[in-house]
Design an enzyme around this catalytic site. Structure first.
Site, PDB file in Angstrom:
ATOM      1  N   ARG A   1     152.035  19.508 110.610  1.00  0.00           N
ATOM      2  CA  ARG A   1     151.839  20.234 109.428  1.00  0.00           C
ATOM      3  C   ARG A   1     152.962  20.120 108.020  1.00  0.00           C
ATOM      4  O   ARG A   1     154.527  20.706 108.996  1.00  0.00           O
ATOM      5  CB  ARG A   1     151.755  21.376 109.781  1.00  0.00           C
TER       6      ARG A   1
ATOM      7  N   LYS B   1     169.481  23.184 108.058  1.00  0.00           N
ATOM      8  CA  LYS B   1     170.731  22.268 107.580  1.00  0.00           C
ATOM      9  C   LYS B   1     170.149  21.160 106.457  1.00  0.00           C
ATOM     10  O   LYS B   1     171.547  20.853 106.461  1.00  0.00           O
ATOM     11  CB  LYS B   1     171.405  21.308 109.322  1.00  0.00           C
TER      12      LYS B   1
ATOM     13  N   HIS C   1     143.364  19.757 106.705  1.00  0.00           N
ATOM     14  CA  HIS C   1     143.315  20.125 107.278  1.00  0.00           C
ATOM     15  C   HIS C   1     142.111  19.345 108.247  1.00  0.00           C
ATOM     16  O   HIS C   1     141.489  20.257 108.628  1.00  0.00           O
ATOM     17  CB  HIS C   1     143.495  21.310 107.864  1.00  0.00           C
TER      18      HIS C   1
ATOM     19  N   ARG D   1     147.134  29.581 115.444  1.00  0.00           N
ATOM     20  CA  ARG D   1     146.742  28.469 116.306  1.00  0.00           C
ATOM     21  C   ARG D   1     146.432  26.627 116.871  1.00  0.00           C
ATOM     22  O   ARG D   1     146.492  25.981 117.760  1.00  0.00           O
ATOM     23  CB  ARG D   1     145.104  28.828 115.430  1.00  0.00           C
ATOM     24  N   THR D   2     146.854  26.740 115.109  1.00  0.00           N
ATOM     25  CA  THR D   2     146.779  25.009 115.594  1.00  0.00           C
ATOM     26  C   THR D   2     147.955  24.393 115.587  1.00  0.00           C
ATOM     27  O   THR D   2     147.443  23.373 117.096  1.00  0.00           O
ATOM     28  CB  THR D   2     146.779  24.381 114.135  1.00  0.00           C
TER      29      THR D   2
HETATM   30  C1  NCD Z   1     144.622  27.542 108.334  1.00  0.00           C
HETATM   31  C2  NCD Z   1     145.943  26.840 107.249  1.00  0.00           C
HETATM   32  O1  NCD Z   1     147.000  27.072 107.858  1.00  0.00           O
HETATM   33  O2  NCD Z   1     145.233  26.196 106.397  1.00  0.00           O
HETATM   34  N1  NCD Z   1     144.935  28.289 109.693  1.00  0.00           N
HETATM   35  C3  NCD Z   1     144.276  26.989 110.021  1.00  0.00           C
HETATM   36  O3  NCD Z   1     144.892  26.246 110.239  1.00  0.00           O
HETATM   37  N2  NCD Z   1     143.868  27.686 111.251  1.00  0.00           N
HETATM   38  C4  NCD Z   1     143.859  28.310 107.173  1.00  0.00           C
HETATM   39  C5  NCD Z   1     145.148  29.666 106.194  1.00  0.00           C
HETATM   40  O4  NCD Z   1     146.656  29.946 106.803  1.00  0.00           O
HETATM   41  O5  NCD Z   1     144.633  30.124 105.794  1.00  0.00           O
END
Ligand code: NCD
Length: 311
Positions: A106, A84, A134, A56-57
């Site tokens: 991320r 690597k 997040h 999603r993100t």
């Molecule tokens: C979450 C995350 O990666 O922190 N997902 C997201 O970005 N919507 C939550 C999760 O992984 O459970």
């Protein structure tokens, strides 16, 4: 103040949050047109750097930048030179050599985005750092709640499950408390330790202690990848004490909002009939995520950036 970067909701105040949500509401209209693209960020370069898995993100940031006409390049750790042995700083220095305007990162390590934000001139947006924050998920959750409930002051929000290992929960808690909502958390002791109370939330033990009296219930996935084996009972046992099924939902307010950041573990924290049921706003959260990310890219990189300008 919204500065160069968006690292966490801990750093924003209520006025900043409302400004971002108001801007997102305006950008939502762009995605409802036949031609879903505006020239706002033409000539700007946005990099999505995902060192942890995402569906999603990543899609949402990618689409947000494209709808604003930015050039977008993305990489994920599994297909990049991280495999690597390249360090994060070396990867970042190489990105810097390409002169990006913003990097969306991320990473499994809490604080990784903060390190890049200090070291480089480009904007950094935190798309999830370890168990820390997040912020864009927190903002899209707040937008979804504000759409349905209006002013969040005095509203009651339950966050249920693996709160301790959830960066989503932490950003939600910062955002909700800043907007004046009351946050109740419930989960197994190892996933909901007493220290969480320091964030200004009320601790409960089971979902039954929160479900009857809240405006929103935010269900969380167990972050198995961040847990030791010992911390977890079986999925069936977990569902019994912390899962939201139709029986429990019947005891909630009839207008309760059921939310989840995804990915859902169906049958564990959420019964399928609830995830797909009429109280669920889970896919609205996804739609709002796109608008929030467009708003942030606009506020950081658009014409008004740094001048207090608006959409
Ligand atoms: C979450 C995350 O990666 O922190 N997902 C997201 O970005 N919507 C939550 C999760 O992984 O459970």
């Amino acid at each position: 103040m919204i500065g160069k970067d968006i690292l966490g909701l801990r750093d924003l105040d209520a006025a900043d949050i409302h400004r971002i949500l108001d801007t997102a509401t305006r950008f939502r209209a762009v995605s409802e047109r036949a031609i879903k693209k505006v020239p706002t960020l033409r000539g700007r370069t946005v990099v999505t750097a995902f060192f942890e898995n995402s569906t999603r993100t990543r899609l949402s940031f990618d689409l947000a930048a494209k709808r604003l006409s930015a050039d977008v390049l993305g990489f994920s750790a599994s297909t990049s030179s991280t495999r690597k042995g390249e360090t994060l700083m070396d990867t970042a220095r190489n990105l810097d050599a390409l002169k990006p305007d913003a990097v969306i990162i991320r990473h499994g390590a809490a604080g990784a985005p903060h390190m890049l934000a200090r070291a480089f001139p480009w904007s950094v947006i935190n798309a999830g750092d370890g168990i820390n924050e997040h912020p864009t998920q927190g903002l899209l959750d707040l937008l979804t709640m504000r759409d349905h409930l209006g002013d969040l002051r005095g509203r009651r929000v339950a966050i249920v499950g693996d709160v301790f290992h959830s960066r989503v929960a932490r950003s939600d808690i910062f955002g909700l408390t800043k907007l004046g909502a009351r946050v109740l958390v419930a989960g197994p002791g190892t996933m909901c330790p007493p220290e969480l109370a320091e964030l200004g939330v009320e601790l409960r033990h089971t979902i039954d202690e929160v479900i009857e009296d809240v405006d929103v219930v935010m269900m969380l996935r167990i972050q198995r990848e961040r847990l030791g084996r010992a911390m977890m009972a079986s999925s069936r046992e977990y569902a019994r004490f912390y899962g939201l099924d139709l029986d429990r939902l019947r005891r909630a307010r009839p207008d309760v909002l059921v939310m989840h950041p995804g990915p859902i573990n169906r049958g564990v924290e959420l019964a399928p009939e609830v995830a797909d049921g009429e109280r669920s706003v889970i896919l609205e959260q996804v739609t709002n995520g796109l608008a929030v990310r467009m708003a942030l890219l606009y506020l950081l990189l658009g014409r008004g950036a740094g001048e207090g300008g608006d959409a």
